[in-house]
Design a protein around this motif. Structure first.
Motif, PDB file in Angstrom:
ATOM      1  N   PHE A 130      19.013 -15.573  37.827  1.00  0.00           N
ATOM      2  CA  PHE A 130      17.444 -15.907  37.977  1.00  0.00           C
ATOM      3  C   PHE A 130      16.498 -14.517  38.032  1.00  0.00           C
ATOM      4  N   ALA A 131      17.675 -13.369  38.456  1.00  0.00           N
ATOM      5  CA  ALA A 131      16.860 -11.737  38.662  1.00  0.00           C
ATOM      6  C   ALA A 131      16.338 -11.673  36.886  1.00  0.00           C
ATOM      7  N   THR A 132      14.850 -11.321  36.937  1.00  0.00           N
ATOM      8  CA  THR A 132      14.064 -10.485  36.330  1.00  0.00           C
ATOM      9  C   THR A 132      14.649  -9.276  35.310  1.00  0.00           C
ATOM     10  N   SER A 133      15.770  -8.479  35.917  1.00  0.00           N
ATOM     11  CA  SER A 133      16.158  -7.663  35.499  1.00  0.00           C
ATOM     12  C   SER A 133      17.667  -6.775  36.240  1.00  0.00           C
ATOM     13  N   GLU A 134      18.128  -6.157  35.812  1.00  0.00           N
ATOM     14  CA  GLU A 134      19.200  -5.828  36.190  1.00  0.00           C
ATOM     15  C   GLU A 134      19.187  -5.023  37.531  1.00  0.00           C
ATOM     16  N   GLU A 135      17.954  -4.486  37.397  1.00  0.00           N
ATOM     17  CA  GLU A 135      17.497  -3.787  39.084  1.00  0.00           C
ATOM     18  C   GLU A 135      17.335  -4.260  40.056  1.00  0.00           C
ATOM     19  N   GLN A 136      16.248  -5.094  39.313  1.00  0.00           N
ATOM     20  CA  GLN A 136      16.188  -6.680  40.768  1.00  0.00           C
ATOM     21  C   GLN A 136      17.735  -6.992  41.565  1.00  0.00           C
ATOM     22  N   LYS A 137      19.138  -7.582  40.359  1.00  0.00           N
ATOM     23  CA  LYS A 137      19.691  -7.537  40.811  1.00  0.00           C
ATOM     24  C   LYS A 137      20.790  -7.155  41.317  1.00  0.00           C
ATOM     25  N   GLN A 138      20.500  -6.082  41.387  1.00  0.00           N
ATOM     26  CA  GLN A 138      21.592  -4.513  41.726  1.00  0.00           C
ATOM     27  C   GLN A 138      21.052  -4.551  43.359  1.00  0.00           C
ATOM     28  N   GLU A 139      19.165  -4.335  43.384  1.00  0.00           N
ATOM     29  CA  GLU A 139      18.534  -3.902  44.268  1.00  0.00           C
ATOM     30  C   GLU A 139      18.900  -5.350  45.486  1.00  0.00           C
ATOM     31  N   THR A 249      -2.785 -14.752  52.815  1.00  0.00           N
ATOM     32  CA  THR A 249      -4.529 -14.159  52.872  1.00  0.00           C
ATOM     33  C   THR A 249      -4.474 -12.671  51.926  1.00  0.00           C
ATOM     34  N   ASP A 250      -5.079 -13.302  50.462  1.00  0.00           N
ATOM     35  CA  ASP A 250      -4.766 -12.227  49.571  1.00  0.00           C
ATOM     36  C   ASP A 250      -3.816 -11.538  49.463  1.00  0.00           C
ATOM     37  N   VAL A 251      -2.700 -11.556  49.781  1.00  0.00           N
ATOM     38  CA  VAL A 251      -1.421 -10.931  49.497  1.00  0.00           C
ATOM     39  C   VAL A 251      -0.986 -10.435  48.043  1.00  0.00           C
ATOM     40  N   TRP A 252      -1.107  -9.682  47.464  1.00  0.00           N
ATOM     41  CA  TRP A 252      -1.189  -9.146  46.448  1.00  0.00           C
ATOM     42  C   TRP A 252       0.326  -8.124  46.252  1.00  0.00           C
ATOM     43  N   VAL A 253       0.654  -8.440  44.290  1.00  0.00           N
ATOM     44  CA  VAL A 253       2.101  -8.226  44.650  1.00  0.00           C
ATOM     45  C   VAL A 253       2.547  -7.970  43.011  1.00  0.00           C
ATOM     46  N   PRO A 254       3.445  -7.073  42.654  1.00  0.00           N
ATOM     47  CA  PRO A 254       2.733  -6.403  41.077  1.00  0.00           C
ATOM     48  C   PRO A 254       3.618  -7.851  40.234  1.00  0.00           C
ATOM     49  N   HIS A 255       3.479  -7.748  39.388  1.00  0.00           N
ATOM     50  CA  HIS A 255       4.062  -9.013  38.318  1.00  0.00           C
ATOM     51  C   HIS A 255       6.044  -8.692  38.457  1.00  0.00           C
ATOM     52  N   SER A 256       6.108  -7.597  38.666  1.00  0.00           N
ATOM     53  CA  SER A 256       7.734  -7.362  38.687  1.00  0.00           C
ATOM     54  C   SER A 256       8.099  -8.153  40.082  1.00  0.00           C
ATOM     55  N   ALA A 257       7.776  -8.683  40.892  1.00  0.00           N
ATOM     56  CA  ALA A 257       7.887  -8.781  42.039  1.00  0.00           C
ATOM     57  C   ALA A 257       8.298 -10.260  41.607  1.00  0.00           C
ATOM     58  N   ARG A 258       7.904 -10.698  40.766  1.00  0.00           N
ATOM     59  CA  ARG A 258       8.604 -11.948  39.937  1.00  0.00           C
ATOM     60  C   ARG A 258      10.170 -12.008  40.123  1.00  0.00           C
ATOM     61  N   LEU A 259      10.794 -13.480  40.878  1.00  0.00           N
ATOM     62  CA  LEU A 259      11.884 -13.990  40.114  1.00  0.00           C
ATOM     63  C   LEU A 259      12.174 -15.272  39.836  1.00  0.00           C
ATOM     64  N   GLY A 260      13.447 -14.806  38.573  1.00  0.00           N
ATOM     65  CA  GLY A 260      12.836 -16.137  37.720  1.00  0.00           C
ATOM     66  C   GLY A 260      11.640 -16.501  36.825  1.00  0.00           C
TER      67      GLY A 260
END
Length: 431
Positions: A130-139, A249-260
């Motif tokens: 389900f990793a959205t990128s190879e970088e996320q998978k390796q990380e 509470t109002d926690v923001w993450v970039p779209h790159s944080a999505r898994l799957g």
């Protein structure tokens, strides 16, 4: 059909036993480390004045054992070879985990912390699939093995456990400084391991209505992100604790944080639990076998009124029933694990989920019954902390609730049995 344990697997079990005796047992005995496993274990492991969290010394000992196991090539056994593992199958892992748990309490395999010299890594397949990128998978895969990344599993909420599709945690799109991302608000509960996690895999509703299976997204929120707080660690039947209640509470993450896939988060959760459930079932079976064997040994040695306790049918028959269930369960676990190995990972939920649930709920129930019977057979010493039965009971009792309560897993079996998940598969009693 061949029910024999392959010779190479038998040889590997012997290799593990030799490694335990040569490397792990000496570490367990050094510097009074045995305090973590004898009658002092709960106190030695628990930092009572720091929210009941695991003591630093206890977790350092587990890390030392893990380093030895990794250096010997055992710890990553189930992982793909490209990550330093041996492509260990679900079937081999089931046999290994039963074997290690059947040895009893020790540094080689302490399930209270999900620690074992042969590690269980459901996160690997989760990121592989389900990793959205190879970088996320390796990380997260390599980073997990190297200790740089650890993702806690943020699914359950204070008001929603098994009814995950009704979760109230919400994430909405919000752009900050030209970067697209998600704004999260909600609460989570029982998020194991947050005291050492680098990220929380936070499941949020991003679309759809309450009760919809679609519309839930998994976001990897780094620990320390503003607005994400641990409110308290919940003290439990078995201590130490690392299961907090959390607020977003109002926690923001970039779209790159999505898994799957966006809206497909429940598939990730199901991917995670199937591997965990079958391996937990094998461990519960192993712990049950330990309780049964220890009870048989004690009943043969103990001689009240001048005769062996084992001569009493009141002692024999309950242990006979437990031993019979263990034998039958072992076959179901190994057959199901073999089926999992021969089924594409993303198809397991559709084709084998009921069998995995059968294995899991029955094994977790069996080990609790076996530990309770062991206490009864051993009498007063069985009730004391000088025997491990109370520890086994307290630990494994949690698994009748976590990873899907046994009632939910029975409901899953019923859905397959009665055809509520589609056309009924008439496989009972058929080849």
């Amino acid at each position: 059909m061949d029910f024999a344990v392959p010779a190479d697997l038998q040889a590997y079990l012997a290799e593990l036993d030799a490694f335990i005796e040569a490397e792990i047992k000496p570490l367990e005995q050094a510097d009074d480390n045995i305090r973590f496993f004898d009658h002092r274990r709960e106190h030695s492991r628990t930092d009572w004045d720091n929210q009941g969290l695991p003591r630093h010394e206890w977790e350092e000992l587990l890390k030392a054992a893990t380093r030895k196991a990794d250096a010997a090539g055992h710890w990553r056994f189930s992982a793909p070879r490209k990550y330093g593992g041996k492509d260990g199958s679900n079937l081999w892992m089931a046999v290994i985990r039963e074997h290690l748990a059947a040895r009893g309490l020790g540094l080689h395999n302490d399930l209270q912390n999900e620690h074992s010299i042969v590690g269980n890594f459901p996160f690997v397949e989760m990121f592989e699939q389900f990793a959205t990128s190879e970088e996320q998978k390796q990380e997260f895969i390599l980073g997990g093995f190297e200790g740089r990344r650890r993702a806690a599993f943020g699914l359950t909420e204070p008001d929603h456990g098994s009814d995950a599709t009704h979760m109230e945690t919400r994430a909405v799109r919000e752009t900050r400084d030209g970067v697209e991302g998600w704004l999260i608000n909600g609460r989570k509960m029982w998020i194991t391991g947050m005291h050492v996690a680098t990220h929380c895999a936070t499941f949020c509703r991003t679309d759809g209505e309450d009760g919809d299976a679609k519309g839930i997204t998994c976001l990897l929120v780094p620990t320390g992100t503003p607005g994400m707080t641990v409110d308290e660690y919940m003290w439990t039947f078995n201590m130490p604790t690392d299961h907090p209640r959390m607020t977003f509470t109002d926690v923001w993450v970039p779209h790159s944080a999505r898994l799957g896939p966006e809206g497909g988060g429940l598939s990730i959760a199901q991917s995670f639990v199937h591997q965990n459930r079958i391996r937990q079932a094998a461990s519960s079976l192993g712990a049950a076998v330990y309780c049964i064997e220890e009870s048989v040994r004690y009943a043969r040695e103990r001689k009240p009124f001048g005769e062996a306790l084992a001569k009493n049918q009141a002692i024999q028959f309950p242990l006979v029933e437990l031993a019979t269930q263990a034998e039958m369960l072992r076959l179901l676990i190994r057959k199901t694990a073999w089926d999992m190995d021969n089924t594409p990972h993303k198809e397991i939920e559709r084709t084998l989920s009921d069998k995995v649930s059968m294995c899991n709920y029955w094994a977790n129930r069996l080990v609790c019954e076996a530990a309770d019977r062991a206490m009864q057979v051993h009498g007063g010493i069985g009730y004391s902390r000088h025997k491990p039965f109370e520890h086994i009971y307290r630990h494994h009792r949690r698994y009748r609730i976590t990873e899907g309560a046994e009632e939910i897993q029975m409901r899953k079996v019923a859905a397959y049995l009665f055809g509520y998940l589609g056309p009924r598969r008439e496989t009972i009693g058929r080849i």
